[in-house]
Design a protein around this motif. Structure first.
Motif, short mmCIF file in Angstrom:
data_model
loop_
_atom_site.label_atom_id
_atom_site.label_comp_id
_atom_site.label_asym_id
_atom_site.label_seq_id
_atom_site.Cartn_x
_atom_site.Cartn_y
_atom_site.Cartn_z
N ASP A 8 0.78 -1.25 0.00
CA ASP A 8 0.00 0.00 0.00
C ASP A 8 0.82 1.29 0.00
OD1 ASP A 8 -1.85 -2.25 1.26
OD2 ASP A 8 -3.18 -0.64 0.57
N ASP A 49 -2.38 -1.50 -4.15
CA ASP A 49 -2.52 -0.06 -3.93
C ASP A 49 -1.16 0.60 -4.16
OD1 ASP A 49 -5.21 -0.37 -3.53
OD2 ASP A 49 -5.20 0.14 -1.40
N ASN A 79 -7.19 -2.11 -5.04
CA ASN A 79 -8.38 -1.40 -5.53
C ASN A 79 -8.09 0.00 -6.01
OD1 ASN A 79 -8.11 -1.49 -2.51
ND2 ASN A 79 -9.54 0.22 -2.66
N HIS A 80 -6.99 0.61 -5.56
CA HIS A 80 -6.65 1.97 -6.01
C HIS A 80 -5.85 1.96 -7.31
CE1 HIS A 80 -7.87 4.48 -2.47
NE2 HIS A 80 -7.86 3.29 -1.89
N HIS A 152 -4.51 -8.71 -2.45
CA HIS A 152 -4.68 -7.39 -1.83
C HIS A 152 -5.80 -7.40 -0.80
CE1 HIS A 152 -4.48 -3.09 -1.31
NE2 HIS A 152 -5.79 -3.02 -1.50
N HIS A 192 -4.20 -3.86 1.92
CA HIS A 192 -5.52 -3.21 1.97
C HIS A 192 -5.90 -2.64 3.33
CE1 HIS A 192 -9.45 -2.32 0.30
NE2 HIS A 192 -10.09 -3.16 1.08
FE LIG Z 1 -6.85 -1.30 -0.81
#
Ligand SMILES: [Fe+2]
Ligand SMILES: [Fe+2]
Length: 261
Positions: A8, A49, A79-80, A152, A192
Motif C-alpha cells: 500500500d 494499492d 483497488n486503487h 490485496h 488493503h
Molecule cells: Fe486497498
C-alpha cells in the motif's frame, strides 16, 4: 529463505502529498532500509494499492524506485490501481490469459501465488470465475509444492466495519479453487488494511501490516468512517523454513535508542 512483504504505497503525482504525507519519499525510505538491512532477501512482494488513483506518473516513479533494489520486486494490483496505466509502465507485467495481473513463481522449494482482486472502479475486491479457473489450474500444476498465497483484499472480515465492507466480500470461488489444496497453503499474505494483523482464515495462517504511507486507526467501534492515522510504516521480513513461516514486522522509521543490556 527470506523475503520481504511490503504494501500500500499509494503513490500520487511525484512531489504531491496524500493525507499530509509524501508517499514516494516514504516508499524510498522503506526501499533504502530493505537494501541496507535485507539485501540477502530473495525478493520483495508488494501487495497492491501501488498508486492512490492509478496515476501514470506514480507508476513511473515506482518503476524507478524499485530499480534501486538488488532483488526482484513482484508488483500486485489493489483497488486503487488501474491495470491499463500499470501495464503502460510495466509492459512485461504478468497476464493470466484473461487480462488479470496474476502470476506464480517458485523459490526455495515453495510456490508463491499472487492473485488479482481488483474490480476496476470499486473499493471492494472481486474474485471471478476466470481468475478462480487460473488459480485452480496453477495449484494443480504446481502440486505438491507448498504454497504461499498473496492478495490485496482479505477474503474475510476483521472486525472493522468500514474495511469489512470493502474486503473480498464474496470469497466462494476462491475457497472452491483452494479447497483441494488447502493442506499445502502455508500462509496467506494480504494488504488493503493499513494495519498490522495476524490470525487465521479457514485454518490458513494469515497476516498483513501497515502501509508505507498512511494507516487506518484501530477503531473497532467506528461503524462507517475510515479513520486515517499517521502511525509508523512497516515492512515485513518473512523467514520460511521447513517447519515455520515467521513474519517479523520491521518499524523501519523508528529512531528510538537501541542498546545492549
Ligand atoms: Fe486497498
Ligand atoms: Fe490501501
Amino acid at each position: 529463505m527470506k523475503f520481504i512483504h511490503l504494501t500500500d504505497p499509494h503513490l500520487v503525482e511525484p512531489g504531491s502529498r496524500l493525507h499530509q504525507l509524501d508517499p514516494l519519499q516514504r516508499l524510498r525510505e522503506a526501499l533504502q532500509s530493505i537494501a541496507s538491512e535485507h539485501a540477502d532477501a530473495a525478493f520483495v512482494v508488494l501487495t497492491g494499492d501501488l498508486c492512490d488513483a492509478g496515476q501514470p506518473n506514480g507508476y513511473a516513479a515506482l518503476r524507478d524506485a524499485v530499480a534501486t533494489l538488488p532483488m526482484p520486486v513482484h508488483l500486485m494490483m489493489g483497488n486503487h490501481d488501474e491495470r491499463g496505466a500499470f501495464r503502460a509502465t510495466f509492459a512485461d507485467a504478468a497476464d493470466d490469459g484473461s487480462g488479470f495481473v496474476q502470476f506464480a513463481f517458485s523459490a526455495g522449494g515453495h510456490r508463491f501465488v499472487c492473485l488479482d482482486t481488483l474490480e476496476q472502479g470499486k473499493s471492494k475486491g472481486t474474485f471471478c470465475e476466470r481468475r478462480a479457473a487460473w488459480l485452480a489450474a496453477e495449484l494443480a500444476a504446481s502440486a505438491p509444492e507448498p504454497v504461499l498465497l498473496f492478495m490485496h483484499h482479505p477474503p474475510f472480515a476483521v472486525g472493522m466495519a468500514p474495511m469489512d465492507r470493502i474486503a473480498l466480500t464474496e470469497p466462494a470461488l476462491l475457497r472452491q479453487a483452494l479447497a483441494p489444496h488447502r493442506a499445502r497453503i502455508r500462509h496467506l499474505f494480504f494488504g488493503h488494511l493499513h494495519r498490522p494483523l495476524a490470525g487465521s482464515w479457514w485454518g490458513i495462517p494469515t497476516s498483513t501490516l501497515c502501509g508505507t504511507n498512511h494507516q487506518i486507526a484501530l477503531a473497532l467501534d467506528e461503524p462507517t468512517r475510515f479513520i486515517v492515522s499517521h502511525e509508523p510504516p512497516q515492512y515485513a521480513v518473512v523467514l520460511v523454513e521447513e517447519e515455520t513461516v515467521i513474519v517479523h514486522f520491521a518499524n523501519y522509521s523508528d529512531r528510538s535508542p537501541r542498546f545492549a543490556f
